[in-house]
Motif scaffolding. Structure first.
Motif, PDB file in Angstrom:
ATOM      1  N   ALA A 150      45.165  41.460  38.928  1.00  0.00           N
ATOM      2  CA  ALA A 150      44.827  42.305  37.781  1.00  0.00           C
ATOM      3  C   ALA A 150      45.073  41.576  36.464  1.00  0.00           C
ATOM      4  O   ALA A 150      44.291  41.703  35.513  1.00  0.00           O
ATOM      5  N   VAL A 151      46.156  40.784  36.391  1.00  0.00           N
ATOM      6  CA  VAL A 151      46.424  40.003  35.176  1.00  0.00           C
ATOM      7  C   VAL A 151      45.339  38.948  34.966  1.00  0.00           C
ATOM      8  O   VAL A 151      44.861  38.733  33.841  1.00  0.00           O
ATOM      9  N   ALA A 152      44.928  38.279  36.042  1.00  0.00           N
ATOM     10  CA  ALA A 152      43.842  37.300  35.921  1.00  0.00           C
ATOM     11  C   ALA A 152      42.553  37.962  35.453  1.00  0.00           C
ATOM     12  O   ALA A 152      41.825  37.406  34.607  1.00  0.00           O
ATOM     13  N   ILE A 171      36.993  46.641  37.055  1.00  0.00           N
ATOM     14  CA  ILE A 171      38.256  45.919  37.217  1.00  0.00           C
ATOM     15  C   ILE A 171      38.731  45.983  38.666  1.00  0.00           C
ATOM     16  O   ILE A 171      39.337  45.029  39.178  1.00  0.00           O
ATOM     17  N   THR A 172      38.415  47.077  39.374  1.00  0.00           N
ATOM     18  CA  THR A 172      38.785  47.150  40.787  1.00  0.00           C
ATOM     19  C   THR A 172      38.009  46.112  41.598  1.00  0.00           C
ATOM     20  O   THR A 172      38.574  45.448  42.481  1.00  0.00           O
ATOM     21  N   LEU A 173      36.724  45.946  41.303  1.00  0.00           N
ATOM     22  CA  LEU A 173      35.930  44.930  41.998  1.00  0.00           C
ATOM     23  C   LEU A 173      36.449  43.522  41.717  1.00  0.00           C
ATOM     24  O   LEU A 173      36.511  42.678  42.624  1.00  0.00           O
ATOM     25  N   LYS A 174      36.848  43.258  40.488  1.00  0.00           N
ATOM     26  CA  LYS A 174      37.389  41.937  40.164  1.00  0.00           C
ATOM     27  C   LYS A 174      38.701  41.686  40.890  1.00  0.00           C
ATOM     28  O   LYS A 174      38.953  40.578  41.375  1.00  0.00           O
ATOM     29  N   ILE A 175      39.551  42.701  40.972  1.00  0.00           N
ATOM     30  CA  ILE A 175      40.806  42.559  41.714  1.00  0.00           C
ATOM     31  C   ILE A 175      40.526  42.267  43.186  1.00  0.00           C
ATOM     32  O   ILE A 175      41.160  41.396  43.800  1.00  0.00           O
ATOM     33  N   VAL A 235      51.888  43.635  46.745  1.00  0.00           N
ATOM     34  CA  VAL A 235      51.804  44.247  45.417  1.00  0.00           C
ATOM     35  C   VAL A 235      51.741  43.166  44.350  1.00  0.00           C
ATOM     36  O   VAL A 235      50.998  43.285  43.360  1.00  0.00           O
ATOM     37  N   ASN A 236      52.515  42.096  44.525  1.00  0.00           N
ATOM     38  CA  ASN A 236      52.442  40.977  43.573  1.00  0.00           C
ATOM     39  C   ASN A 236      51.063  40.342  43.574  1.00  0.00           C
ATOM     40  O   ASN A 236      50.565  39.923  42.523  1.00  0.00           O
ATOM     41  N   MET A 237      50.426  40.250  44.747  1.00  0.00           N
ATOM     42  CA  MET A 237      49.058  39.740  44.797  1.00  0.00           C
ATOM     43  C   MET A 237      48.116  40.603  43.968  1.00  0.00           C
ATOM     44  O   MET A 237      47.290  40.088  43.201  1.00  0.00           O
ATOM     45  N   LEU A 258      38.775  37.345  32.989  1.00  0.00           N
ATOM     46  CA  LEU A 258      37.515  37.838  33.550  1.00  0.00           C
ATOM     47  C   LEU A 258      37.015  39.095  32.864  1.00  0.00           C
ATOM     48  O   LEU A 258      36.296  39.901  33.457  1.00  0.00           O
ATOM     49  N   GLY A 259      37.407  39.297  31.627  1.00  0.00           N
ATOM     50  CA  GLY A 259      36.876  40.411  30.859  1.00  0.00           C
ATOM     51  C   GLY A 259      37.527  41.741  31.124  1.00  0.00           C
ATOM     52  O   GLY A 259      37.102  42.758  30.547  1.00  0.00           O
TER      53      GLY A 259
END
Length: 446
Positions: A268-270, A301-305, A261-263, A275-276
């Motif tokens: 998500a924070v990054a 945002i899901t793809l970036k995560i 979960v921390n990962m 990353l927009g």
């Protein structure tokens, strides 16, 4: 609340109670499902990288392996160590897992405007937001690390205690670097609100404007989540199992859940900071006007995560674990000084731009001092090497018998010293076999 710089915050705090509860359940479900997918994905990807077979038994293509692991852990015997502090021993996994879920509350999945409708109610695609949202993320992340420290201390065993102490040092070292990378984003965006930071990344993401902060954060987030090559608190090679040695069954599963979960949270924070966030990537946003509206931002945002989770997996399958001295040196002697210097540069540039200076003047006033400092450092290193080389040429290399245990602990040889030969017993192989192995009889029988 509608005035600058927090013009998006007036969209929050107006949802009915049932919608707030629904958003909270969605955040929890999103994290749990992403963790289940990440565990299978990690095993599949690492197996592919290392040319071996991954999960292929539970479910189609092994996709239900995560559920099988959960059932297995739940059915294992739950032990409580006799010499432990039982209250802290039981609470430590909870302290580790709960803050990991809490930090996700301020992650934006879409624009702050009420663009989507949930059962007829217009709402923002974010649970909540406030002016110091990123400080809230740092605070919850810090509390989660204390769960690992308390788990190591409460077990009443040596190796978990060492893992907990390592975790405390790791938390102090890498959270400083992470906070400094956040500070550069604060200075550039003028806000600590996650929705405001995403709004300021138009048209250019902060990963391009603040590349040093992005790199420092990426390194710090790997150290913060205890992932390879920075998984020193659970170093199996030298600590047997680290802070979680004395845990089993569901309590061990909570530590594993908290790690993943921390990962997801730090990824998500990054994505939000650099990353927009929910914004579509550059090629898509140029020809598709609706890519950043409606429900589509949740996809981006899901793809970036997921891409950042793949980065975690890639590191684990590629790099060996750092030594502890290398790990601490990277945090204190590299990341923190680089972050401090970078933060000073960013603050100087923003101050000069706010005063109305042009780009050329900013480069001159900021770049000239930096170039002068680098030049002085190079000259200092050059002048320091010359006396050392002269002394070596005059006196010759250091000679003498090498004592590998000088001072009572192993030491490397000095320049000019040679390691003593390693005593070896005579070979018991027949002489003909020795000659053949040494290449002495290649001409015979040809």
């Amino acid at each position: 609340m509608t005035s600058q710089p927090y013009e998006t915050l007036h969209f929050f705090g107006q949802d009915p109670w049932w919608l707030v509860l629904l958003k909270a359940v969605f955040c929890f479900a999103f994290l749990v499902l992403t963790v289940l997918v990440a565990i299978v994905w990690e095993r599949k990807v690492v197996a592919w990288m290392q040319l071996r077979i991954g999960p292929n038994r539970h479910g189609p293509w092994g996709l239900l392996q995560s559920l099988a692991d959960g059932v297995k852990l739940a059915l294992k015997e739950d032990l409580v160590v006799k010499g432990s502090d039982k209250v802290v021993y039981v609470l430590a996994p909870i302290v580790c897992a709960v803050p990991a879920f809490m930090a996700f509350a301020v992650i934006p999945f879409g624009p702050a405007g009420n663009e989507v409708s949930v059962f007829g109610t217009r709402t923002a695609m974010q649970l909540t937001d406030f002016p110091v949202a990123l400080l809230y993320i740092l605070a919850t992340a810090s509390i989660g690390i204390y769960g690992i420290v308390l788990a190591g201390w409460s077990s009443g065993s040596t190796y978990p205690l060492l893992g907990g102490v390592r975790s405390a040092a790791q938390m102090i070292s890498y959270e400083i670097a992470m906070g400094l990378s956040f500070a550069a984003v604060f200075v550039y965006s003028g806000s600590m609100s996650t929705s405001e930071i995403v709004a300021h990344q138009q048209p250019t993401w902060f990963a391009a404007l603040l590349p040093v902060s992005f790199i420092v954060y990426i390194i710090a987030m790997v150290g913060e989540t205890n992932r390879a090559p920075f998984d020193l608190p659970e170093a199996e090679g030298e600590l047997v199992g680290g802070f979680n040695t004395e845990y089993s069954s569901l309590k061990f599963a909570m530590f594993m859940l908290a790690e993943y979960v921390n990962m997801v949270t730090v990824s998500a924070v990054a994505s939000t900071l650099f990353l927009g966030g929910w914004r579509a990537p550059w090629p898509v946003s140029t020809f598709w006007e609706g890519a950043n509206h409606g429900w589509w931002p949740m996809l981006w945002i899901t793809l970036k995560i997921q891409l950042l989770l793949f980065f975690f997996i890639w590191l684990r399958g590629t790099l060996p674990r750092f030594r502890y001295d290398q790990f601490m040196k990277l945090g204190w002697k590299v990341l923190i000084p680089v972050s401090l210097v970078w933060l000073v540069l960013i603050a100087s540039v923003r101050a000069l731009r706010n005063e109305g200076y042009g780009f050329g003047q900013v480069v001159l006033y900021v770049g000239a001092p930096v170039g002068a400092v680098l030049l002085l450092a190079l000259v200092r290193d050059f002048l320091r090497k010359q006396p050392e080389e002269a002394a070596t040429a005059e006196n010759g290399p250091a000679e003498g018998e090498f004592d590998p245990m000088a001072g009572g602990y192993p030491v490397p040889p000095l320049p000019g010293q040679v390691l003593p030969p390693v005593p070896r017993r005579p070979s018991r192989a027949p002489k003909q076999l020795q000659d053949a192995l040494n290449g002495a009889d290649h001409s015979e029988g040809s």
